[in-house]
Design an enzyme around this catalytic site. Structure first.
Site, short mmCIF file in Angstrom:
data_model
loop_
_atom_site.label_atom_id
_atom_site.label_comp_id
_atom_site.label_asym_id
_atom_site.label_seq_id
_atom_site.Cartn_x
_atom_site.Cartn_y
_atom_site.Cartn_z
N ASN A 187 84.44 71.29 84.39
CA ASN A 187 84.84 71.80 83.07
C ASN A 187 84.23 70.95 81.97
O ASN A 187 84.07 69.73 82.10
CB ASN A 187 86.36 71.92 82.93
CG ASN A 187 87.13 70.65 83.25
OD1 ASN A 187 86.72 69.84 84.08
ND2 ASN A 187 88.26 70.48 82.60
N GLU A 201 84.75 70.46 77.92
CA GLU A 201 85.59 70.80 76.76
C GLU A 201 84.82 70.59 75.46
O GLU A 201 83.71 70.05 75.45
CB GLU A 201 86.87 69.94 76.81
CG GLU A 201 87.68 70.26 78.06
CD GLU A 201 89.04 69.60 78.12
OE1 GLU A 201 89.32 68.67 77.32
OE2 GLU A 201 89.83 70.01 78.99
N CYS A 207 85.20 76.53 81.78
CA CYS A 207 85.83 76.12 83.04
C CYS A 207 84.78 75.72 84.09
O CYS A 207 83.64 76.20 84.07
CB CYS A 207 86.64 77.27 83.62
SG CYS A 207 88.07 77.73 82.65
N GLU A 247 84.74 76.60 87.25
CA GLU A 247 84.35 77.72 88.11
C GLU A 247 83.22 78.52 87.49
O GLU A 247 82.24 78.88 88.16
CB GLU A 247 85.53 78.66 88.35
CG GLU A 247 86.70 78.03 89.06
CD GLU A 247 87.73 77.45 88.08
OE1 GLU A 247 87.32 76.83 87.08
OE2 GLU A 247 88.92 77.62 88.35
N CYS A 284 91.64 80.45 86.35
CA CYS A 284 92.20 81.23 85.24
C CYS A 284 91.74 82.68 85.34
O CYS A 284 90.82 83.03 86.10
CB CYS A 284 91.80 80.61 83.89
SG CYS A 284 90.10 80.94 83.42
N CYS A 311 88.00 83.35 84.72
CA CYS A 311 87.16 82.96 85.86
C CYS A 311 87.28 83.97 87.00
O CYS A 311 86.30 84.28 87.68
CB CYS A 311 87.51 81.56 86.33
SG CYS A 311 86.93 80.28 85.19
#
Ligand code: THU
Length: 132
Positions: free
Chosen positions: A45, A47, A56, A58, A90, A93
């Site tokens: 990930n 940010e 993310c 994934e 999530c 994803c």
């Protein structure tokens, strides 16, 4: 999935997690996607101060696969932080995984903080997903 392959995916996901840029949430994630070619693509990930721009692990792994020319995925494994919640993918994803999954039976392996691994299928986690 055989144990050796699972361990390889975990190793790659952990390597990527070490590079997670999670300075706002502190929640570090690593993911390793297995392409139908047998190659493995990792992501972490990343940010951003403008929170909505965060990406993310994934999706970074899936997009690395696509950038390498691999558009069908056979499996993905996800590891979260050592002391956090289990890293279920999530919703966004899951939808991106649906785009590139070889089949709705594609395994999604979620590694718990204690090292235990739960295996789901994409269909388990995204029933009646949107498709065109
Ligand atoms: N995160 C992921 O990497 N994957 C998910 O499926 C859910 C959330 C990241 C995004 C953010 O950096 C942190 O976890 C907390 O939401």
């Amino acid at each position: 999935m055989d144990r050796e392959l699972q361990e390889k995916l975990k190793e790659k996901a952990l390597e990527a997690r070490a590079h997670a840029y999670a300075v706002y949430s502190g929640y570090t994630v690593g993911a390793a996607a297995l392409g139908t070619s047998g190659a493995i693509y990792a992501g972490c990930n990343v940010e951003n101060a403008s929170y909505g721009l965060t990406m993310c692990a994934e999706r970074n792994a899936v997009f690395a696969a696509v950038a390498a020319g691999e558009k069908k995925l056979r499996a993905i494994l996800i590891v979260g932080p050592e002391d956090g919640e289990k890293p279920y993918p999530c919703g966004a994803c899951r939808q991106v995984l649906a785009e590139f999954a070889e089949s709705p039976d594609m395994p999604i392996l979620v590694v718990a903080p204690d090292g235990g691994c739960e295996t789901y299928t994409l269909g388990d986690l995204l029933p009646h997903g949107f498709q065109l």
